[in-house]
Design a protein around this motif. Sequence first.
Motif, PDB file in Angstrom:
ATOM      1  N   VAL A 225     -15.471  13.840  41.560  1.00  0.00           N
ATOM      2  CA  VAL A 225     -14.552  12.702  41.457  1.00  0.00           C
ATOM      3  C   VAL A 225     -13.389  12.872  42.434  1.00  0.00           C
ATOM      4  O   VAL A 225     -13.023  11.936  43.162  1.00  0.00           O
ATOM      5  CB  VAL A 225     -14.026  12.550  40.013  1.00  0.00           C
ATOM      6  N   PHE A 226     -12.817  14.067  42.473  1.00  0.00           N
ATOM      7  CA  PHE A 226     -11.701  14.310  43.386  1.00  0.00           C
ATOM      8  C   PHE A 226     -12.108  14.059  44.840  1.00  0.00           C
ATOM      9  O   PHE A 226     -11.326  13.513  45.636  1.00  0.00           O
ATOM     10  CB  PHE A 226     -11.199  15.746  43.229  1.00  0.00           C
ATOM     11  N   ALA A 227     -13.332  14.453  45.189  1.00  0.00           N
ATOM     12  CA  ALA A 227     -13.805  14.268  46.562  1.00  0.00           C
ATOM     13  C   ALA A 227     -13.918  12.787  46.909  1.00  0.00           C
ATOM     14  O   ALA A 227     -13.699  12.395  48.067  1.00  0.00           O
ATOM     15  CB  ALA A 227     -15.159  14.957  46.739  1.00  0.00           C
ATOM     16  N   ALA A 228     -14.238  11.949  45.922  1.00  0.00           N
ATOM     17  CA  ALA A 228     -14.317  10.509  46.164  1.00  0.00           C
ATOM     18  C   ALA A 228     -12.936   9.865  46.186  1.00  0.00           C
ATOM     19  O   ALA A 228     -12.712   8.879  46.903  1.00  0.00           O
ATOM     20  CB  ALA A 228     -15.189   9.854  45.093  1.00  0.00           C
ATOM     21  N   LEU A 229     -12.003  10.414  45.418  1.00  0.00           N
ATOM     22  CA  LEU A 229     -10.659   9.824  45.326  1.00  0.00           C
ATOM     23  C   LEU A 229      -9.787  10.169  46.527  1.00  0.00           C
ATOM     24  O   LEU A 229      -8.953   9.357  46.943  1.00  0.00           O
ATOM     25  CB  LEU A 229      -9.958  10.308  44.048  1.00  0.00           C
ATOM     26  N   ALA A 230      -9.947  11.363  47.061  1.00  0.00           N
ATOM     27  CA  ALA A 230      -9.042  11.844  48.105  1.00  0.00           C
ATOM     28  C   ALA A 230      -8.967  10.911  49.323  1.00  0.00           C
ATOM     29  O   ALA A 230      -7.864  10.602  49.801  1.00  0.00           O
ATOM     30  CB  ALA A 230      -9.432  13.259  48.523  1.00  0.00           C
ATOM     31  N   PRO A 231     -10.096  10.437  49.881  1.00  0.00           N
ATOM     32  CA  PRO A 231      -9.984   9.541  51.050  1.00  0.00           C
ATOM     33  C   PRO A 231      -9.240   8.246  50.734  1.00  0.00           C
ATOM     34  O   PRO A 231      -8.495   7.741  51.582  1.00  0.00           O
ATOM     35  CB  PRO A 231     -11.456   9.266  51.415  1.00  0.00           C
ATOM     36  N   TYR A 232      -9.450   7.729  49.506  1.00  0.00           N
ATOM     37  CA  TYR A 232      -8.762   6.500  49.125  1.00  0.00           C
ATOM     38  C   TYR A 232      -7.257   6.746  49.042  1.00  0.00           C
ATOM     39  O   TYR A 232      -6.439   5.975  49.554  1.00  0.00           O
ATOM     40  CB  TYR A 232      -9.292   5.995  47.771  1.00  0.00           C
ATOM     41  N   ALA A 233      -6.874   7.849  48.388  1.00  0.00           N
ATOM     42  CA  ALA A 233      -5.456   8.178  48.251  1.00  0.00           C
ATOM     43  C   ALA A 233      -4.817   8.442  49.609  1.00  0.00           C
ATOM     44  O   ALA A 233      -3.697   7.980  49.883  1.00  0.00           O
ATOM     45  CB  ALA A 233      -5.285   9.390  47.345  1.00  0.00           C
ATOM     46  N   ASP A 234      -5.518   9.162  50.471  1.00  0.00           N
ATOM     47  CA  ASP A 234      -4.971   9.457  51.801  1.00  0.00           C
ATOM     48  C   ASP A 234      -4.795   8.186  52.621  1.00  0.00           C
ATOM     49  O   ASP A 234      -3.798   8.025  53.345  1.00  0.00           O
ATOM     50  CB  ASP A 234      -5.892  10.435  52.540  1.00  0.00           C
ATOM     51  N   PHE A 235      -5.764   7.278  52.504  1.00  0.00           N
ATOM     52  CA  PHE A 235      -5.652   6.022  53.231  1.00  0.00           C
ATOM     53  C   PHE A 235      -4.436   5.232  52.754  1.00  0.00           C
ATOM     54  O   PHE A 235      -3.666   4.698  53.574  1.00  0.00           O
ATOM     55  CB  PHE A 235      -6.919   5.188  53.046  1.00  0.00           C
ATOM     56  N   MET A 236      -4.256   5.171  51.453  1.00  0.00           N
ATOM     57  CA  MET A 236      -3.106   4.444  50.911  1.00  0.00           C
ATOM     58  C   MET A 236      -1.794   5.076  51.362  1.00  0.00           C
ATOM     59  O   MET A 236      -0.833   4.387  51.702  1.00  0.00           O
ATOM     60  CB  MET A 236      -3.182   4.400  49.381  1.00  0.00           C
ATOM     61  N   ALA A 237      -1.759   6.406  51.360  1.00  0.00           N
ATOM     62  CA  ALA A 237      -0.532   7.117  51.716  1.00  0.00           C
ATOM     63  C   ALA A 237      -0.100   6.843  53.152  1.00  0.00           C
ATOM     64  O   ALA A 237       1.093   6.934  53.474  1.00  0.00           O
ATOM     65  CB  ALA A 237      -0.722   8.619  51.517  1.00  0.00           C
ATOM     66  N   HIS A 238      -1.057   6.479  54.013  1.00  0.00           N
ATOM     67  CA  HIS A 238      -0.750   6.276  55.430  1.00  0.00           C
ATOM     68  C   HIS A 238      -0.849   4.813  55.851  1.00  0.00           C
ATOM     69  O   HIS A 238      -0.765   4.502  57.041  1.00  0.00           O
ATOM     70  CB  HIS A 238      -1.674   7.133  56.296  1.00  0.00           C
ATOM     71  N   SER A 239      -1.014   3.911  54.886  1.00  0.00           N
ATOM     72  CA  SER A 239      -1.140   2.495  55.209  1.00  0.00           C
ATOM     73  C   SER A 239       0.215   1.795  55.128  1.00  0.00           C
ATOM     74  O   SER A 239       0.826   1.745  54.058  1.00  0.00           O
ATOM     75  CB  SER A 239      -2.109   1.812  54.240  1.00  0.00           C
ATOM     76  N   PRO A 240       0.692   1.223  56.223  1.00  0.00           N
ATOM     77  CA  PRO A 240       1.964   0.472  56.171  1.00  0.00           C
ATOM     78  C   PRO A 240       1.907  -0.703  55.200  1.00  0.00           C
ATOM     79  O   PRO A 240       2.897  -1.019  54.548  1.00  0.00           O
ATOM     80  CB  PRO A 240       2.142  -0.003  57.619  1.00  0.00           C
ATOM     81  N   VAL A 241       0.742  -1.332  55.101  1.00  0.00           N
ATOM     82  CA  VAL A 241       0.599  -2.470  54.180  1.00  0.00           C
ATOM     83  C   VAL A 241       0.790  -2.008  52.739  1.00  0.00           C
ATOM     84  O   VAL A 241       1.497  -2.646  51.952  1.00  0.00           O
ATOM     85  CB  VAL A 241      -0.784  -3.137  54.357  1.00  0.00           C
ATOM     86  N   VAL A 242       0.163  -0.899  52.406  1.00  0.00           N
ATOM     87  CA  VAL A 242       0.288  -0.353  51.048  1.00  0.00           C
ATOM     88  C   VAL A 242       1.727   0.058  50.770  1.00  0.00           C
ATOM     89  O   VAL A 242       2.296  -0.284  49.726  1.00  0.00           O
ATOM     90  CB  VAL A 242      -0.661   0.841  50.853  1.00  0.00           C
ATOM     91  N   MET A 243       2.315   0.785  51.692  1.00  0.00           N
ATOM     92  CA  MET A 243       3.681   1.251  51.481  1.00  0.00           C
ATOM     93  C   MET A 243       4.654   0.076  51.333  1.00  0.00           C
ATOM     94  O   MET A 243       5.568   0.114  50.512  1.00  0.00           O
ATOM     95  CB  MET A 243       4.119   2.156  52.639  1.00  0.00           C
ATOM     96  N   GLN A 244       4.430  -0.965  52.093  1.00  0.00           N
ATOM     97  CA  GLN A 244       5.280  -2.149  51.983  1.00  0.00           C
ATOM     98  C   GLN A 244       5.089  -2.822  50.631  1.00  0.00           C
ATOM     99  O   GLN A 244       6.054  -3.254  49.993  1.00  0.00           O
ATOM    100  CB  GLN A 244       4.952  -3.132  53.111  1.00  0.00           C
ATOM    101  N   GLY A 245       3.826  -2.904  50.183  1.00  0.00           N
ATOM    102  CA  GLY A 245       3.542  -3.511  48.885  1.00  0.00           C
ATOM    103  C   GLY A 245       4.157  -2.743  47.738  1.00  0.00           C
ATOM    104  O   GLY A 245       4.725  -3.334  46.810  1.00  0.00           O
ATOM    105  N   ILE A 246       4.065  -1.411  47.799  1.00  0.00           N
ATOM    106  CA  ILE A 246       4.642  -0.590  46.736  1.00  0.00           C
ATOM    107  C   ILE A 246       6.164  -0.653  46.784  1.00  0.00           C
ATOM    108  O   ILE A 246       6.830  -0.711  45.738  1.00  0.00           O
ATOM    109  CB  ILE A 246       4.148   0.869  46.853  1.00  0.00           C
ATOM    110  N   SER A 247       6.724  -0.671  47.971  1.00  0.00           N
ATOM    111  CA  SER A 247       8.175  -0.787  48.111  1.00  0.00           C
ATOM    112  C   SER A 247       8.674  -2.096  47.511  1.00  0.00           C
ATOM    113  O   SER A 247       9.693  -2.126  46.813  1.00  0.00           O
ATOM    114  CB  SER A 247       8.565  -0.695  49.588  1.00  0.00           C
ATOM    115  N   HIS A 248       7.955  -3.182  47.772  1.00  0.00           N
ATOM    116  CA  HIS A 248       8.336  -4.483  47.203  1.00  0.00           C
ATOM    117  C   HIS A 248       8.251  -4.444  45.677  1.00  0.00           C
ATOM    118  O   HIS A 248       9.126  -4.986  44.982  1.00  0.00           O
ATOM    119  CB  HIS A 248       7.428  -5.573  47.755  1.00  0.00           C
TER     120      HIS A 248
END
Length: 499
Positions: A225-248
């Motif tokens: 499970v961790f191996a499947a989650l890690a790429p998703y989490a890493d992508f979110m951590a480096h996505s400006p769109v995600v960071m902007q959405g969470i900031s809002h």
Amino acid sequence: MNILSIAIIVLILLPCLVNSGEINAALARKNETATAHFFRDRIETDDPDIAELTMAMEMMPKGADIHLHYSGAIYAETYLDWVGDKGYCIYDRSDPKLKIEIYRIETRQKDQLPPESQQFCLEKSAVIANDAFYRNLLKVWSDKDFYNHDHIQKAPDQQFFDTFSYFRPLSHQILREGIAKLKNRAKYENVQYLEMMLKKAPSFQYPDLSKALDELDPNADENTVFAALAPYADFMAHSPVVMQGISHYIQTEEAAVSGMDDDKFRIRLQSYVVRNASRATVFSGLYSAFLAAHTSKKIVGVNIVGSENGDIAIRDYKLHMTMLRYLKRRFPDVHLSLHAGELASGMVPPEVLANHIRYAVEIAGADRIGHGVDIARETNALELLQVLRKKAIPIEINLTSNDFILGIKGNEHPIKLYQRYGVPFVISSDDPGVSRGDLTHEFVIFATNYKPSYANIKKTVFNSLRYSFLPSKEKLAALQDLRSRFLIYESEIAAIEKR
């Protein structure tokens, strides 16, 4: 005045000061004892004086309500007021061709609707004028008259969860006014602190990454499970769109409670996700929730909500707990209060009752458990009770909603079991707008159904602050304030007891 003179004065006054402190302490103990007698005389009887107990519980300091859903805490009458304020309307019939449904709020202005729909959408004044429609609306938007009035009924749990869909289009449009109303209600009830689930965390869909989650076996081991989650989490951590959405999202949450604190009241928020959704929606929402709680001082914890007996909730329960475990390792400072064990025999197959609380504790690492009703049906329940006691993981008890949704009340409820095995618990209100109650009502049920001593009632109140997610300094201040409130309260009840 020289130092010698000051010393002489202190020596003269010291016995008086000591005696005054002893007298005050003795008076406080006397008042506490009188208050204990007051409650004993009205609780330990086959015919408790519920009216007087209600008065005493209304007066009593209640510390905190730490299991509270914003949209479910607002009464239907308030939502209807907001419909009027916004110039919205409510459909008085269903018509699939027109895409309208009875009792639904239309969030467009009436004159912006298609002409064929306008005639079926009632403004607030028209709703109030139509008494039969108004009464039925209250019954659809809440649990009002569910048992004491003849009408076609859904299953109780369906009735409860369906109410949210009617006022959801409006509930999150009006946050500050709603929170101010809840604050005023809390202060009227002598509640110092609300820890509330306000808005769910934003989710982000990425099909290529979602596929790995969709293909997971629900009972896959942690490493898989961790191996499947890690790429998703890493992508979110480096996505400006995600960071902007969470900031809002953080800004919206913080703005809603900004300036609400005062010297006698605090409010903090939990971020949350809804469990009956796709895996990518749940995980990305949980990532957003964890990051928000890690970043914001106003968001103090993370939760997962929704009907625990839904198909997805049952299938993916262990997987959801593993998602929480993964994110807890990335954000170890984030607190978890998890809905778990909100189930009853007959609602689901017996094996579903075997591990939800345990998985929330042992896999996800929950700091608190919301509901915890099916504890007696958990595998190795006795050992789990000992774990809950040893780790001091409290149970958030929601008596009214457990009765309505699960049909669990009286001695079927495990509150005595938790008490007998030393597991801490708190009394909370859950969704008082939908349930048509408040925290005072929950304490009255606690007192009349389970006949606790006053000492146990008081301990339960203090638990609500002790196990809150307030920072240590604020928690200590709140506990000191609570002690002061109880000194005043016990002097008032002692005066009643003397009559």
